[in-house]
Design a protein around this motif. Structure first.
Motif, short mmCIF file in Angstrom:
data_model
loop_
_atom_site.label_atom_id
_atom_site.label_comp_id
_atom_site.label_asym_id
_atom_site.label_seq_id
_atom_site.Cartn_x
_atom_site.Cartn_y
_atom_site.Cartn_z
N TRP A 1 -69.29 53.64 -34.21
CA TRP A 1 -67.91 53.47 -33.75
C TRP A 1 -67.49 52.00 -33.84
CZ3 TRP A 1 -64.07 56.63 -33.10
CH2 TRP A 1 -62.96 56.26 -32.33
N PRO A 2 -66.29 51.71 -34.38
CA PRO A 2 -65.82 50.32 -34.44
C PRO A 2 -65.39 49.82 -33.06
CG PRO A 2 -64.12 51.79 -35.26
CD PRO A 2 -65.32 52.65 -34.97
N HIS A 3 -65.85 48.64 -32.69
CA HIS A 3 -65.49 48.11 -31.37
C HIS A 3 -65.21 46.61 -31.40
CE1 HIS A 3 -69.58 46.56 -31.53
NE2 HIS A 3 -69.32 45.83 -30.47
N ASN A 4 -65.55 45.95 -32.53
CA ASN A 4 -65.47 44.49 -32.60
C ASN A 4 -64.04 44.06 -32.92
OD1 ASN A 4 -65.72 41.74 -33.30
ND2 ASN A 4 -67.86 42.05 -33.93
N GLN A 5 -63.26 43.83 -31.88
CA GLN A 5 -61.83 43.55 -32.05
C GLN A 5 -61.59 42.28 -32.85
OE1 GLN A 5 -59.62 43.49 -28.39
NE2 GLN A 5 -57.64 43.41 -29.42
N VAL B 1 -73.01 56.50 -33.06
CA VAL B 1 -73.53 55.36 -32.31
C VAL B 1 -72.34 54.59 -31.74
CG1 VAL B 1 -74.75 53.16 -32.49
CG2 VAL B 1 -75.64 55.19 -33.66
N VAL B 2 -72.40 54.28 -30.46
CA VAL B 2 -71.29 53.60 -29.79
C VAL B 2 -71.83 52.44 -28.97
CG1 VAL B 2 -69.28 53.86 -28.29
CG2 VAL B 2 -70.10 55.82 -29.60
N ASP B 3 -71.25 51.27 -29.18
CA ASP B 3 -71.59 50.14 -28.32
C ASP B 3 -71.20 50.50 -26.88
OD1 ASP B 3 -72.29 47.03 -28.55
OD2 ASP B 3 -70.72 47.29 -27.02
N PRO B 4 -72.03 50.14 -25.89
CA PRO B 4 -71.72 50.52 -24.51
C PRO B 4 -70.33 50.10 -24.04
CG PRO B 4 -73.97 49.72 -24.66
CD PRO B 4 -73.34 49.49 -26.00
N SER B 5 -69.77 49.07 -24.65
CA SER B 5 -68.45 48.59 -24.24
C SER B 5 -67.31 49.48 -24.72
CB SER B 5 -68.22 47.18 -24.78
OG SER B 5 -68.13 47.20 -26.21
N ALA B 6 -67.59 50.44 -25.61
CA ALA B 6 -66.51 51.19 -26.26
C ALA B 6 -66.62 52.69 -26.08
CB ALA B 6 -66.49 50.85 -27.75
N VAL B 7 -67.44 53.14 -25.14
CA VAL B 7 -67.66 54.57 -24.99
C VAL B 7 -66.38 55.31 -24.64
CG1 VAL B 7 -68.88 56.33 -23.64
CG2 VAL B 7 -70.09 54.28 -24.39
N SER B 8 -65.57 54.75 -23.77
CA SER B 8 -64.36 55.46 -23.33
C SER B 8 -63.38 55.67 -24.49
CB SER B 8 -63.67 54.70 -22.19
OG SER B 8 -63.30 53.39 -22.61
N GLU C 1 -71.54 63.96 -30.76
CA GLU C 1 -72.48 63.36 -29.82
C GLU C 1 -72.36 61.84 -29.86
OE1 GLU C 1 -77.33 63.12 -28.97
OE2 GLU C 1 -76.56 64.29 -30.67
N LEU C 2 -72.17 61.24 -28.71
CA LEU C 2 -72.10 59.78 -28.60
C LEU C 2 -73.45 59.25 -28.15
CD1 LEU C 2 -68.62 59.24 -26.90
CD2 LEU C 2 -69.16 59.59 -29.32
N ILE C 3 -73.95 58.25 -28.87
CA ILE C 3 -75.27 57.67 -28.58
C ILE C 3 -75.08 56.17 -28.35
CG2 ILE C 3 -77.58 57.24 -29.50
CD1 ILE C 3 -77.13 59.78 -31.24
N GLU C 4 -75.33 55.72 -27.14
CA GLU C 4 -75.08 54.32 -26.79
C GLU C 4 -76.19 53.41 -27.31
OE1 GLU C 4 -73.71 53.28 -22.87
OE2 GLU C 4 -73.16 55.37 -22.45
N ILE C 5 -75.80 52.54 -28.23
CA ILE C 5 -76.69 51.50 -28.77
C ILE C 5 -75.82 50.26 -29.01
CG2 ILE C 5 -78.20 50.78 -30.66
CD1 ILE C 5 -78.82 53.69 -31.24
#
Length: 353
Positions: A27-31, A65-72, A83-87
Protein backbone atom coordinates in the motif's frame (compact mmCIF):
# COMPACT_ATOMS: atom_id res chain seq x y z
CA UNK A 1 19.05 -17.80 4.35
CA UNK A 2 20.76 -19.68 1.55
CA UNK A 3 23.13 -18.09 -0.93
CA UNK A 4 23.37 -18.59 -4.68
CA UNK A 5 25.93 -21.38 -4.52
CA UNK A 6 23.79 -23.35 -2.07
CA UNK A 7 20.87 -23.61 -4.46
CA UNK A 8 19.64 -27.14 -5.17
CA UNK A 9 19.05 -28.26 -8.73
CA UNK A 10 15.41 -28.36 -9.66
CA UNK A 11 14.27 -24.93 -8.49
CA UNK A 12 12.50 -22.87 -11.14
CA UNK A 13 10.38 -19.74 -11.48
CA UNK A 14 6.96 -20.46 -12.99
CA UNK A 15 5.49 -18.23 -15.66
CA UNK A 16 3.03 -15.62 -14.45
CA UNK A 17 0.13 -17.52 -16.02
CA UNK A 18 0.58 -20.52 -13.68
CA UNK A 19 -2.19 -20.63 -11.07
CA UNK A 20 -1.70 -18.32 -8.11
CA UNK A 21 -2.29 -18.83 -4.42
CA UNK A 22 -2.37 -15.05 -4.04
CA UNK A 23 -1.20 -11.68 -5.30
CA UNK A 24 1.03 -9.54 -3.09
CA UNK A 25 0.93 -5.75 -3.13
CA UNK A 26 2.25 -2.91 -0.93
CA UNK A 27 0.00 0.00 0.00
CA UNK A 28 1.34 3.50 -0.86
CA UNK A 29 1.77 5.67 2.21
CA UNK A 30 4.84 7.86 1.61
CA UNK A 31 3.22 11.26 1.05
CA UNK A 32 6.46 13.18 0.54
CA UNK A 33 7.65 10.74 -2.10
CA UNK A 34 4.47 10.78 -4.16
CA UNK A 35 3.62 14.46 -3.82
CA UNK A 36 7.07 16.06 -3.88
CA UNK A 37 8.82 13.69 -6.27
CA UNK A 38 6.00 12.70 -8.60
CA UNK A 39 3.57 15.60 -8.25
CA UNK A 40 0.42 13.62 -7.52
CA UNK A 41 -1.64 13.49 -4.36
CA UNK A 42 -1.21 10.44 -2.18
CA UNK A 43 -4.98 10.08 -1.83
CA UNK A 44 -5.41 9.84 -5.61
CA UNK A 45 -2.63 7.26 -5.91
CA UNK A 46 -4.22 5.20 -3.15
CA UNK A 47 -7.46 5.13 -5.14
CA UNK A 48 -5.57 3.68 -8.13
CA UNK A 49 -3.88 1.03 -5.98
CA UNK A 50 -7.23 0.09 -4.47
CA UNK A 51 -8.79 -0.21 -7.92
CA UNK A 52 -6.09 -2.67 -8.94
CA UNK A 53 -6.33 -4.66 -5.71
CA UNK A 54 -10.12 -4.86 -5.81
CA UNK A 55 -10.05 -5.95 -9.47
CA UNK A 56 -7.61 -8.77 -8.71
CA UNK A 57 -9.58 -9.81 -5.62
CA UNK A 58 -12.48 -10.80 -7.90
CA UNK A 59 -10.29 -13.65 -9.13
CA UNK A 60 -7.84 -14.59 -6.37
CA UNK A 61 -6.76 -13.65 -2.83
CA UNK A 62 -4.86 -10.39 -2.39
CA UNK A 63 -2.36 -9.86 0.42
CA UNK A 64 -1.67 -6.17 0.94
CA UNK A 65 1.41 -5.17 2.93
CA UNK A 66 0.57 -1.96 4.79
CA UNK A 67 2.83 0.32 6.78
CA UNK A 68 1.37 0.58 10.32
CA UNK A 69 0.79 4.30 9.76
CA UNK A 70 -1.60 3.71 6.85
CA UNK A 71 -3.85 0.85 7.91
CA UNK A 72 -6.99 2.97 8.21
CA UNK A 73 -6.65 4.39 4.68
CA UNK A 74 -6.05 0.94 3.22
CA UNK A 75 -9.00 -0.58 5.04
CA UNK A 76 -11.30 2.21 3.87
CA UNK A 77 -10.49 1.69 0.19
CA UNK A 78 -9.74 -2.03 -0.08
CA UNK A 79 -12.49 -4.61 -0.09
CA UNK A 80 -13.09 -6.67 3.02
CA UNK A 81 -11.76 -9.73 1.20
CA UNK A 82 -8.28 -8.17 0.89
CA UNK A 83 -5.95 -9.24 3.69
CA UNK A 84 -3.92 -6.42 5.24
CA UNK A 85 -0.51 -7.37 6.63
CA UNK A 86 1.27 -4.76 8.74
CA UNK A 87 4.96 -4.41 7.85
CA UNK A 88 6.97 -1.18 7.97
CA UNK A 89 7.99 -0.17 4.43
CA UNK A 90 9.51 2.76 2.56
CA UNK A 91 7.69 2.56 -0.76
CA UNK A 92 5.05 0.58 -2.63
CA UNK A 93 6.53 -1.31 -5.61
CA UNK A 94 6.01 -4.95 -4.65
CA UNK A 95 7.15 -6.29 -8.02
CA UNK A 96 10.62 -4.97 -7.25
CA UNK A 97 11.03 -5.19 -3.48
CA UNK A 98 8.94 -8.33 -2.95
CA UNK A 99 10.17 -11.91 -3.36
CA UNK A 100 10.41 -13.76 -6.66
CA UNK A 101 8.65 -17.04 -5.86
CA UNK A 102 10.21 -20.28 -7.09
CA UNK A 103 9.17 -23.95 -7.01
CA UNK A 104 10.80 -27.36 -6.70
CA UNK A 105 9.19 -30.69 -7.68
CA UNK A 106 9.99 -32.25 -4.30
CA UNK A 107 10.60 -29.30 -1.98
CA UNK A 108 7.64 -27.15 -2.96
CA UNK A 109 7.55 -23.37 -2.75
CA UNK A 110 10.30 -20.91 -1.79
CA UNK A 111 11.36 -17.41 -2.75
CA UNK A 112 14.34 -15.35 -3.84
CA UNK A 113 15.30 -12.19 -2.00
CA UNK A 114 17.33 -10.13 -4.45
CA UNK A 115 19.57 -7.34 -3.20
CA UNK A 116 17.13 -4.46 -3.52
CA UNK A 117 18.89 -1.08 -3.69
CA UNK A 118 15.98 1.06 -4.91
CA UNK A 119 16.94 1.11 -8.59
CA UNK A 120 20.50 2.14 -7.95
CA UNK A 121 20.03 4.15 -4.76
CA UNK A 122 17.37 6.52 -6.06
CA UNK A 123 15.34 6.54 -2.84
CA UNK A 124 15.38 5.37 0.77
CA UNK A 125 15.15 1.58 1.02
CA UNK A 126 16.36 0.59 4.48
CA UNK A 127 13.02 -1.13 5.14
CA UNK A 128 12.21 -2.33 1.63
CA UNK A 129 15.53 -4.12 1.21
CA UNK A 130 14.31 -6.67 3.75
CA UNK A 131 10.70 -6.94 2.59
CA UNK A 132 11.13 -10.12 0.53
CA UNK A 133 12.71 -11.95 3.44
CA UNK A 134 9.99 -10.79 5.84
CA UNK A 135 7.22 -11.90 3.48
CA UNK A 136 8.80 -15.33 3.04
CA UNK A 137 9.44 -15.71 6.76
CA UNK A 138 5.81 -14.84 7.43
CA UNK A 139 4.73 -17.55 5.02
CA UNK A 140 7.15 -20.05 6.55
CA UNK A 141 8.90 -20.51 3.20
CA UNK A 142 12.62 -20.93 2.48
CA UNK A 143 14.36 -17.74 1.41
CA UNK A 144 17.25 -17.85 -1.06
CA UNK A 145 19.25 -14.66 -0.72
CA UNK A 146 21.24 -13.26 -3.63
CA UNK A 147 23.96 -10.63 -3.82
CA UNK A 148 22.64 -9.63 -7.25
CA UNK A 149 21.03 -6.19 -7.29
CA UNK A 150 17.86 -6.99 -9.18
CA UNK A 151 14.16 -6.22 -9.22
CA UNK A 152 11.20 -8.34 -10.24
CA UNK A 153 10.31 -5.86 -12.97
CA UNK A 154 13.73 -6.39 -14.52
CA UNK A 155 13.03 -10.00 -15.50
CA UNK A 156 10.39 -11.94 -17.42
CA UNK A 157 10.30 -15.75 -17.61
CA UNK A 158 8.22 -18.01 -19.83
CA UNK A 159 8.26 -21.08 -17.55
CA UNK A 160 9.92 -22.97 -20.39
CA UNK A 161 13.56 -22.07 -19.80
CA UNK A 162 13.72 -18.51 -21.14
CA UNK A 163 14.39 -15.28 -19.24
CA UNK A 164 14.39 -11.79 -20.77
CA UNK A 165 16.07 -8.79 -19.16
CA UNK A 166 17.67 -5.47 -20.14
CA UNK A 167 21.27 -4.35 -20.20
CA UNK A 168 20.40 -0.82 -19.09
CA UNK A 169 19.22 -2.16 -15.73
CA UNK A 170 21.36 -5.11 -14.69
CA UNK A 171 24.60 -3.93 -16.31
CA UNK A 172 24.14 -0.44 -14.92
CA UNK A 173 27.00 0.52 -12.56
CA UNK A 174 24.36 1.61 -10.04
CA UNK A 175 23.27 -2.03 -9.67
CA UNK A 176 26.09 -4.50 -10.13
CA UNK A 177 29.52 -2.94 -10.69
CA UNK A 178 32.09 -5.57 -11.54
CA UNK A 179 29.59 -8.22 -12.61
CA UNK A 180 29.20 -9.26 -16.23
CA UNK A 181 26.50 -11.03 -18.18
CA UNK A 182 27.94 -14.48 -17.55
CA UNK A 183 28.00 -13.90 -13.78
CA UNK A 184 24.35 -12.89 -13.79
CA UNK A 185 23.28 -15.67 -16.13
CA UNK A 186 24.79 -18.23 -13.77
CA UNK A 187 22.72 -16.79 -10.92
CA UNK A 188 19.52 -16.95 -13.00
CA UNK A 189 20.27 -20.53 -14.01
CA UNK A 190 20.84 -21.59 -10.40
CA UNK A 191 17.98 -19.73 -8.76
CA UNK A 192 15.31 -19.51 -11.46
CA UNK A 193 15.95 -22.68 -13.43
CA UNK A 194 16.32 -20.98 -16.80
CA UNK A 195 18.78 -22.03 -19.49
CA UNK A 196 18.58 -19.08 -21.89
CA UNK A 197 18.90 -15.39 -21.00
CA UNK A 198 18.00 -12.83 -23.64
CA UNK A 199 19.50 -9.37 -23.18
CA UNK A 200 17.64 -6.40 -24.64
CA UNK A 201 19.24 -2.95 -24.71
CA UNK A 202 16.44 -1.47 -22.59
CA UNK A 203 16.95 2.29 -22.36
CA UNK A 204 20.74 2.60 -22.71
CA UNK A 205 20.80 6.39 -22.99
CA UNK A 206 18.12 6.82 -20.31
CA UNK A 207 16.10 9.08 -22.58
CA UNK A 208 12.77 8.29 -20.92
CA UNK A 209 13.77 9.37 -17.41
CA UNK A 210 12.38 6.08 -16.12
CA UNK A 211 13.44 5.60 -12.50
CA UNK A 212 14.06 1.90 -13.14
CA UNK A 213 16.53 2.61 -15.99
CA UNK A 214 14.46 0.50 -18.39
CA UNK A 215 12.69 -2.45 -16.80
CA UNK A 216 11.71 -5.21 -19.20
CA UNK A 217 8.08 -5.19 -18.01
CA UNK A 218 7.67 -1.87 -19.80
CA UNK A 219 9.21 -3.30 -22.97
CA UNK A 220 7.51 -6.64 -23.55
CA UNK A 221 5.55 -9.44 -21.92
CA UNK A 222 5.06 -13.11 -22.71
CA UNK A 223 1.70 -14.22 -24.04
CA UNK A 224 2.99 -17.79 -24.05
CA UNK A 225 6.35 -19.41 -24.79
CA UNK A 226 7.53 -18.16 -28.17
CA UNK A 227 5.02 -15.28 -28.31
CA UNK A 228 5.62 -11.77 -26.97
CA UNK A 229 3.56 -8.62 -26.72
CA UNK A 230 5.93 -5.74 -27.47
CA UNK A 231 5.59 -2.12 -26.46
CA UNK A 232 5.35 0.11 -29.53
CA UNK A 233 4.66 3.76 -30.24
CA UNK A 234 2.72 5.39 -33.06
CA UNK A 235 4.58 8.66 -32.50
CA UNK A 236 7.82 8.51 -34.54
CA UNK A 237 8.95 11.83 -33.04
CA UNK A 238 8.83 10.49 -29.50
CA UNK A 239 12.13 10.17 -27.63
CA UNK A 240 11.01 6.62 -26.96
CA UNK A 241 10.55 5.67 -30.63
CA UNK A 242 14.19 4.72 -31.21
CA UNK A 243 14.35 2.89 -27.88
CA UNK A 244 11.30 0.81 -28.81
CA UNK A 245 12.72 0.12 -32.27
CA UNK A 246 16.03 -1.17 -30.89
CA UNK A 247 14.37 -3.42 -28.33
CA UNK A 248 12.07 -4.86 -30.98
CA UNK A 249 15.01 -5.50 -33.28
CA UNK A 250 16.81 -7.40 -30.52
CA UNK A 251 13.75 -9.60 -30.07
CA UNK A 252 13.50 -10.20 -33.81
CA UNK A 253 17.05 -11.55 -33.79
CA UNK A 254 16.67 -13.65 -30.64
CA UNK A 255 15.69 -17.27 -30.14
CA UNK A 256 14.29 -18.72 -26.94
CA UNK A 257 15.48 -21.69 -24.87
CA UNK A 258 13.79 -24.07 -27.31
CA UNK A 259 15.41 -22.44 -30.33
CA UNK A 260 12.20 -20.73 -31.47
CA UNK A 261 12.06 -17.34 -33.13
CA UNK A 262 9.56 -15.10 -31.39
CA UNK A 263 6.18 -14.16 -32.74
CA UNK A 264 5.94 -10.46 -31.88
CA UNK A 265 2.61 -8.69 -31.33
CA UNK A 266 2.77 -4.89 -31.23
CA UNK A 267 0.94 -3.31 -28.31
CA UNK A 268 0.85 0.43 -28.92
CA UNK A 269 1.40 2.59 -25.86
CA UNK A 270 -1.09 5.14 -24.56
CA UNK A 271 0.52 8.21 -26.15
CA UNK A 272 -2.61 10.35 -25.75
CA UNK A 273 -2.60 9.80 -21.99
CA UNK A 274 0.91 11.08 -21.36
CA UNK A 275 1.00 14.18 -19.19
CA UNK A 276 3.80 16.31 -20.60
CA UNK A 277 4.19 18.02 -17.22
CA UNK A 278 4.98 14.71 -15.54
CA UNK A 279 8.61 13.87 -14.86
CA UNK A 280 7.87 10.37 -16.13
CA UNK A 281 4.62 8.67 -17.15
CA UNK A 282 4.13 4.93 -17.60
CA UNK A 283 2.05 4.60 -20.77
CA UNK A 284 2.95 0.99 -21.54
CA UNK A 285 0.08 -1.45 -21.94
CA UNK A 286 2.61 -4.29 -21.67
CA UNK A 287 2.69 -3.52 -17.95
CA UNK A 288 -0.37 -5.72 -17.41
CA UNK A 289 -0.74 -8.45 -14.79
CA UNK A 290 -2.01 -12.01 -15.16
CA UNK A 291 -4.07 -13.31 -12.25
CA UNK A 292 -6.22 -16.44 -12.13
CA UNK A 293 -8.49 -16.47 -15.20
CA UNK A 294 -8.01 -12.75 -15.84
CA UNK A 295 -5.69 -10.08 -17.19
CA UNK A 296 -5.59 -6.78 -15.31
CA UNK A 297 -4.83 -4.13 -17.92
CA UNK A 298 -3.61 -0.58 -17.29
CA UNK A 299 -6.15 1.89 -18.67
CA UNK A 300 -6.11 5.67 -19.00
CA UNK A 301 -9.62 6.69 -20.04
CA UNK A 302 -8.69 7.17 -23.71
CA UNK A 303 -9.73 5.56 -26.99
CA UNK A 304 -6.49 3.58 -27.19
CA UNK A 305 -7.62 1.55 -24.16
CA UNK A 306 -10.16 -0.24 -26.35
CA UNK A 307 -7.60 -1.23 -28.98
CA UNK A 308 -5.18 -2.44 -26.33
CA UNK A 309 -7.93 -4.49 -24.69
CA UNK A 310 -8.80 -6.06 -28.04
CA UNK A 311 -5.16 -6.96 -28.72
CA UNK A 312 -4.78 -8.47 -25.27
CA UNK A 313 -8.03 -10.39 -25.53
CA UNK A 314 -6.86 -11.91 -28.80
CA UNK A 315 -3.56 -12.89 -27.20
CA UNK A 316 -5.29 -14.36 -24.13
CA UNK A 317 -8.64 -15.68 -25.41
CA UNK A 318 -9.35 -17.72 -22.27
CA UNK A 319 -8.92 -14.81 -19.85
CA UNK A 320 -11.19 -11.97 -18.84
CA UNK A 321 -9.48 -8.68 -19.74
CA UNK A 322 -10.17 -6.15 -16.98
CA UNK A 323 -9.12 -2.54 -17.73
CA UNK A 324 -8.31 -0.54 -14.58
CA UNK A 325 -7.68 3.18 -14.82
CA UNK A 326 -4.30 4.10 -13.28
CA UNK A 327 -3.45 7.64 -14.43
CA UNK A 328 -2.19 8.76 -11.02
CA UNK A 329 -0.09 5.63 -10.56
CA UNK A 330 1.32 6.17 -14.06
CA UNK A 331 2.43 9.65 -12.95
CA UNK A 332 4.76 7.88 -10.54
CA UNK A 333 6.32 5.95 -13.40
CA UNK A 334 4.60 2.63 -12.79
CA UNK A 335 1.80 0.41 -14.00
CA UNK A 336 -0.23 -2.58 -12.87
CA UNK A 337 2.64 -5.06 -13.16
CA UNK A 338 4.96 -2.82 -11.14
CA UNK A 339 2.78 -2.98 -8.03
CA UNK A 340 1.88 -6.69 -8.05
CA UNK A 341 3.75 -9.92 -7.31
CA UNK A 342 2.35 -13.39 -7.87
CA UNK A 343 2.61 -16.22 -5.35
CA UNK A 344 2.20 -19.49 -7.28
CA UNK A 345 -0.21 -22.13 -6.06
CA UNK A 346 1.43 -25.35 -4.93
CA UNK A 347 1.24 -28.03 -6.22
CA UNK A 348 1.80 -26.07 -9.42
CA UNK A 349 -1.24 -25.88 -11.69
CA UNK A 350 -2.19 -24.20 -14.92
CA UNK A 351 1.23 -24.15 -16.53
CA UNK A 352 -0.37 -23.12 -19.83
CA UNK A 353 -1.37 -19.50 -20.60
Amino acid sequence: MHNDSANNNGWFMPAEWARHAATWMVWPHNQALWESTWGVTLAAVQVDFARVANAIARFEPVKMVVDPSAVSQARALCGANIELIEIAVNDSWCRDSGPSFICHPQQGLAGVSWRFNAWGGKSAHDLDEGLARRVLNGLGLPCFGSFLANEGGAIHVDGDGTLITTESVLLNPNRNPGLGKQDMEEIFVHLLGVNKVIWLPGDPDYVTGDMTDGHVDGVCAFARPGVLLVDATEDPTSVYAQVAKENRRALELATDARGRRFELIDLYEACAAVDTDAEVFCASYTNFYLCNDALIMPAYGIAADQQAAATLQQAFPDRTVVPVQINQLAHGGGGVHCITQQQPAWPLKGAKP
